[in-house]
Structure formats: structure tokens, C-alpha cells
Scaffold this active site. Structure first.
Site, mmCIF file in Angstrom:
data_model
loop_
_atom_site.group_PDB
_atom_site.id
_atom_site.type_symbol
_atom_site.label_atom_id
_atom_site.label_comp_id
_atom_site.label_asym_id
_atom_site.label_seq_id
_atom_site.Cartn_x
_atom_site.Cartn_y
_atom_site.Cartn_z
ATOM 1 N N ARG A 1 -0.345 -9.300 13.391
ATOM 2 C CA ARG A 1 -0.979 -8.387 12.472
ATOM 3 C C ARG A 1 -1.772 -8.801 11.393
ATOM 4 O O ARG A 1 -2.910 -8.334 11.065
ATOM 5 C CB ARG A 1 0.136 -7.221 11.606
ATOM 6 C CG ARG A 1 0.632 -6.323 12.744
ATOM 7 C CD ARG A 1 1.201 -4.883 12.097
ATOM 8 N NE ARG A 1 2.213 -5.225 10.901
ATOM 9 C CZ ARG A 1 3.572 -4.940 11.136
ATOM 10 N NH1 ARG A 1 4.062 -4.131 12.153
ATOM 11 N NH2 ARG A 1 4.333 -5.109 10.011
ATOM 12 N N ARG B 1 -9.791 0.706 8.750
ATOM 13 C CA ARG B 1 -8.923 -0.784 8.982
ATOM 14 C C ARG B 1 -10.125 -1.487 9.584
ATOM 15 O O ARG B 1 -9.797 -2.668 10.005
ATOM 16 C CB ARG B 1 -7.987 -0.289 10.122
ATOM 17 C CG ARG B 1 -6.872 -1.420 9.895
ATOM 18 C CD ARG B 1 -5.672 -1.378 11.026
ATOM 19 N NE ARG B 1 -4.935 -0.289 10.294
ATOM 20 C CZ ARG B 1 -3.499 -0.140 10.722
ATOM 21 N NH1 ARG B 1 -3.209 -0.982 11.365
ATOM 22 N NH2 ARG B 1 -2.583 0.377 9.730
ATOM 23 N N LYS C 1 0.707 -1.289 -0.218
ATOM 24 C CA LYS C 1 -0.074 -0.034 0.304
ATOM 25 C C LYS C 1 0.923 1.258 0.246
ATOM 26 O O LYS C 1 0.646 2.195 -0.649
ATOM 27 C CB LYS C 1 -0.899 -0.072 1.254
ATOM 28 C CG LYS C 1 -1.804 -1.220 1.350
ATOM 29 C CD LYS C 1 -3.110 -1.175 2.282
ATOM 30 C CE LYS C 1 -2.506 -0.911 3.717
ATOM 31 N NZ LYS C 1 -1.686 -2.392 4.185
#
Ligand SMILES: [Zn+2]
Length: 205
Positions: free
Chosen positions: A161, A87, A13
Site C-alpha cells: 500500500r 487517490r 486520516k
């Protein structure tokens, strides 16, 4: 023009954000940078710092307050690219409630194994923030600054993550798909090719 970059940590990203930024002359707002800056400023806020380091998410409200304050700055008036935000579905709902309508959501699709390898090899320039892939690199091509491994780029943190990403962020694929905004690109290829695919989509927007 308002865009969202969606994808696992390490999907690329950041690199795509820079390419789009330059091409369309708009800014990228990276929630990770905002939060890291915040950590520096608020070294006495142990909750935030702890959350950042073990790969967990800070609260949706906390992140979105920082993001909305940032987006009110004049430099974002022409448009922007959101990297790392929203998110969660809750954050996406908050964006909508704040009147933010995006033109497209680019989902950069990369398998977990590739993401893990990339992050472990990632180095970041301590001076200009340029990102490199290659654990043997020492100096930044662009400014000569020292390349560093980020403190949270370890195998354990990456797995955490990814787990958080699958649980909290992946539902956004369906969320934006249903709104007709999602553009999926195969991110498991050279970043220039990924960028070309994104530009292709733009012709069709
Ligand atoms: Zn540099």
C-alpha cells in the site's frame, strides 16, 4: 465546506476525519468504506475483491462512479470530507470534471516507518467502526464491541500500500500545491495536536 484528507495509509486520516466531522457537522466520505461495503454486496465480483486484498487500486473510474453516486445524496449537501479519494491525479481530474471544487486539501505528513508501526497495532471495532491503536486492546470503549485486526493490516500488504501510495497518490501533493489548496500538517504527533493545526488553518482560509 468541502475538504480532502491526503496522506499515506495509517497517517491518521480516519481519526482526523472524525474530529473534523464532529466540529463542522459535515460527513466524511471514506472510499475504503464504500469499497469494503461494495465487496460485501458484490461477493461475486472477484476482480474487485482481489484488488482490495492485495493492496492494489481498483480502477479510477469504478471508484469515482461510486463516490459521485454517494455525493449526490442529500446528507452531503452541506459539505463533506473526502478520505482516501482522490487517490490518483486521474481521480482528482475526474472530481474537477464533475464540478467538485474543494476548499482545502490537508496533507497529513507521516514517515513510512511510523505508518507501518501504527497499522500493525491498529484495531477496529467490529460494531461501531471506532479505530484504536494498541494491539492488546480487546473491547471498544464506546460500544463494548469486539476489536478486530483488519484482514488487510499485515506487513506485506502495508508495504504494498505504501509503494502504491508513493507512486500513485503522492503526485497529488504537487497537484494541489500548484492550485494553492494544499495545507501540510506534521502528522507524527498526538492526534489532538494534528487536529489543532488543522483548525488553525481554517482561521486562515
Ligand atoms: Zn465500538
Amino acid at each position: 465546506m468541502k475538504l480532502i484528507l491526503l496522506g499515506a495509509p495509517g497517517a491518521g486520516k480516519g481519526s482526523q476525519g472524525r474530529i473534523l466531522e464532529e466540529h463542522y457537522n459535515i460527513l466524511t466520505l471514506c472510499s475504503g468504506d464504500i469499497l469494503r461495503n461494495r465487496v460485501k454486496k458484490e461477493a461475486d465480483d472477484p476482480d474487485l475483491k482481489e484488488n482490495m486484498n492485495d493492496g492494489q487500486l481498483v480502477s479510477d473510474e469504478y471508484v469515482m462512479n461510486l463516490v459521485m453516486a454517494e455525493l449526490k445524496k442529500p446528507e452531503y449537501e452541506k459539505g463533506y470530507i473526502l478520505d482516501g479519494v482522490p487517490r490518483t491525479v486521474e481521480q482528482a481530474d475526474m472530481l474537477e470534471r464533475n464540478g467538485i471544487k474543494v476548499d482545502a486539501v490537508f496533507y497529513i505528513d507521516v514517515p513510512d516507518e511510523v505508518v507501518k508501526r501504527r497499522i500493525l497495532n491498529r484495531r477496529v471495532c467490529g460494531s461501531c467502526g471506532a479505530i484504536y491503536c494498541g494491539k492488546d486492546l480487546l473491547k471498544c470503549d464506546q460500544c463494548g464491541g469486539n476489536l478486530e485486526k483488519r484482514a488487510d493490516d499485515t506487513a506485506e500488504v502495508i508495504q504494498e500500500r505504501l509503494d502504491v501510495y508513493h507512486e500513485k497518490t503522492e503526485p497529488l501533493i504537487d497537484y494541489y500545491s500548484e492550485k494553492g489548496l494544499l495545507k501540510r500538517v506534521d502528522g507524527n504527533q498526538e492526534k489532538e495536536k494534528v487536529a489543532e493545526l488543522m483548525f488553525d488553518f481554517f482561521g486562515r482560509l
